[in-house]
Scaffold this motif. Sequence first.
Motif, PDB file in Angstrom:
ATOM      1  N   ILE A 250      12.728 -22.227  31.256  1.00  0.00           N
ATOM      2  CA  ILE A 250      12.079 -23.018  32.233  1.00  0.00           C
ATOM      3  C   ILE A 250      11.517 -24.389  31.489  1.00  0.00           C
ATOM      4  O   ILE A 250      11.300 -24.356  30.368  1.00  0.00           O
TER       5      ILE A 250
ATOM      6  N   LEU B 175      16.015 -14.758  26.883  1.00  0.00           N
ATOM      7  CA  LEU B 175      14.849 -14.980  27.906  1.00  0.00           C
ATOM      8  C   LEU B 175      15.214 -16.265  28.814  1.00  0.00           C
ATOM      9  O   LEU B 175      16.053 -17.096  28.435  1.00  0.00           O
ATOM     10  N   THR B 176      14.506 -16.187  30.151  1.00  0.00           N
ATOM     11  CA  THR B 176      14.921 -17.054  31.084  1.00  0.00           C
ATOM     12  C   THR B 176      14.094 -18.543  30.405  1.00  0.00           C
ATOM     13  O   THR B 176      13.116 -18.533  30.476  1.00  0.00           O
TER      14      THR B 176
ATOM     15  N   THR C   1      15.734 -15.312  22.408  1.00  0.00           N
ATOM     16  CA  THR C   1      16.112 -14.089  22.483  1.00  0.00           C
ATOM     17  C   THR C   1      15.283 -12.980  21.746  1.00  0.00           C
ATOM     18  O   THR C   1      14.577 -13.425  20.671  1.00  0.00           O
TER      19      THR C   1
ATOM     20  N   THR D 298       3.719 -10.860  33.384  1.00  0.00           N
ATOM     21  CA  THR D 298       4.417 -11.776  32.954  1.00  0.00           C
ATOM     22  C   THR D 298       3.810 -12.818  32.312  1.00  0.00           C
ATOM     23  O   THR D 298       3.087 -13.406  32.639  1.00  0.00           O
TER      24      THR D 298
ATOM     25  N   TRP E  98       9.845 -20.319  28.002  1.00  0.00           N
ATOM     26  CA  TRP E  98      10.795 -19.298  28.372  1.00  0.00           C
ATOM     27  C   TRP E  98       9.856 -18.370  29.081  1.00  0.00           C
ATOM     28  O   TRP E  98       8.745 -18.066  28.623  1.00  0.00           O
TER      29      TRP E  98
END
Length: 482
Positions: A311, A308-309, A302, A286, A320
């Motif tokens: 943060i 994408l998440t 994206t 990750t 992300w």
Amino acid sequence: RQFMTARADEMRIGVRVRPRPGPALDALLTPDSSDAVIADASSQLVEDPAARPQAAVDGSPNTSWIAGTQDRRPSLNLAWGESRTVRGVRLSVDPRLAVASPLTVTVSVNGIDTTSVPDFMGRVRVPPQEATGLTVRFDNTLGLRSLDPITGRFESRPIGISEVDVLGARDLGKGPLRGDRISVPCGSGPTVIIDGQVVTRTSVTMSVDEALTDAVVTATPCDARSVALEPGAHRLEVAANAEFSVESVVVEPIDRDRPTAVAGDVEVSRWDPADRLVSISRADQTRVLELTENANPGWVATVDGSALTAIRVDGWRQAWVVPPGVGGDVVVAFAPNGVYRFGLAVGALAVVGLVMSLAAPVRRRHGPAGPPRSRSQSLVLAVLAIGGATVLVGLPGLAISAAGFVGSWWLSGWSRRRGWPQLRSWLVFGSLGASALVAATIPWPARALAGDAVLAVLAALTVLGLAATAAPIRSGSPSGDG
């Protein structure tokens, strides 16, 4: 900060800091050698160590002293320990620096002023004399203006000096050099406090280059490098110092292996203000894709259509999470930008429609006219217009709205008698249009800093247009009707 521990454990403490611009850091960057030139100035544009007064005598062309924009005759004071025979100064300005260059310079040595224009080598000569310091005052500059992309206004650039050499005292030291080390001793760095108890004090050491480039370094614990914590909630506090601000604090089990950050390859294909395209390689772990700008819920990233998440890292940066095995083209876009531009387009079309409707000729109706506005309706509109103007602008709003109300009522009858029924409409359009033009010419935030006269004109035009809209139409006969 509050944090939780699941079990009793010995926790490792790590503190990372970055230089804090200001007088304390400038003092830390001042050489302590007796044969070094020490500089101070009448003003400084920003609290950036690379633009402090000492930057003009540190021997590096990559740093420059920049005066404040409001300092009309800035001055630079130089001092050194032992007396030297001073014959003048030589001024250097980095051509890449967006600053004004000196035109007329006054050099003061032992209270004796010499005013001159620097020669082609930037030299200003003075009568030779023994001195332990001098002052360089910049009386005039070769003006340089730049366009502020935010306000849309041209602004004069301040004076800037990259290097000053004292003629006749070439043996004087310059510094600090970019490779020199600066530090604060144990106990003078940030202090870590957990649950109200001092856990560790720190010292900080970094190079001058790191201080000038806002680098992040690890603080060194002076005593305990770990602390035993019981399970449950804990409160973490960090007391920073004047020279360094705390970037991050890590409290983790001492028996846990430290994670190793792996930097991946990122290739930028497109980088627009609200639309970016980057390519990242695939990896088995990750990763985090970071931007060096403020986090905002509008940013979306994206990969192949999958979002994408998002943060937040370092407390402020947008980032992300990139899952393992994900790679390829990443589209980074600010989603609200499309709605914003659509709103601008709709507004532009509305303005064009308004102008066309006002410019179109009025067709006279041969049938009976519609019912005129009643006295009660006119009274309500008058009270709302005048009352609103008074609340927003005060007594000037009351006076302007009342005058506009009466004037528009009189003008409606006068213009109808002369066959100009559209004159009132043009008054409304002209007042509000001029108000919009003033607001567009001086956009925010420059409008907030504008003089009272500009704001008064803007308010007066707006109130006048609204009052003219609310005023009743005075009856009158066109010319030639008797």
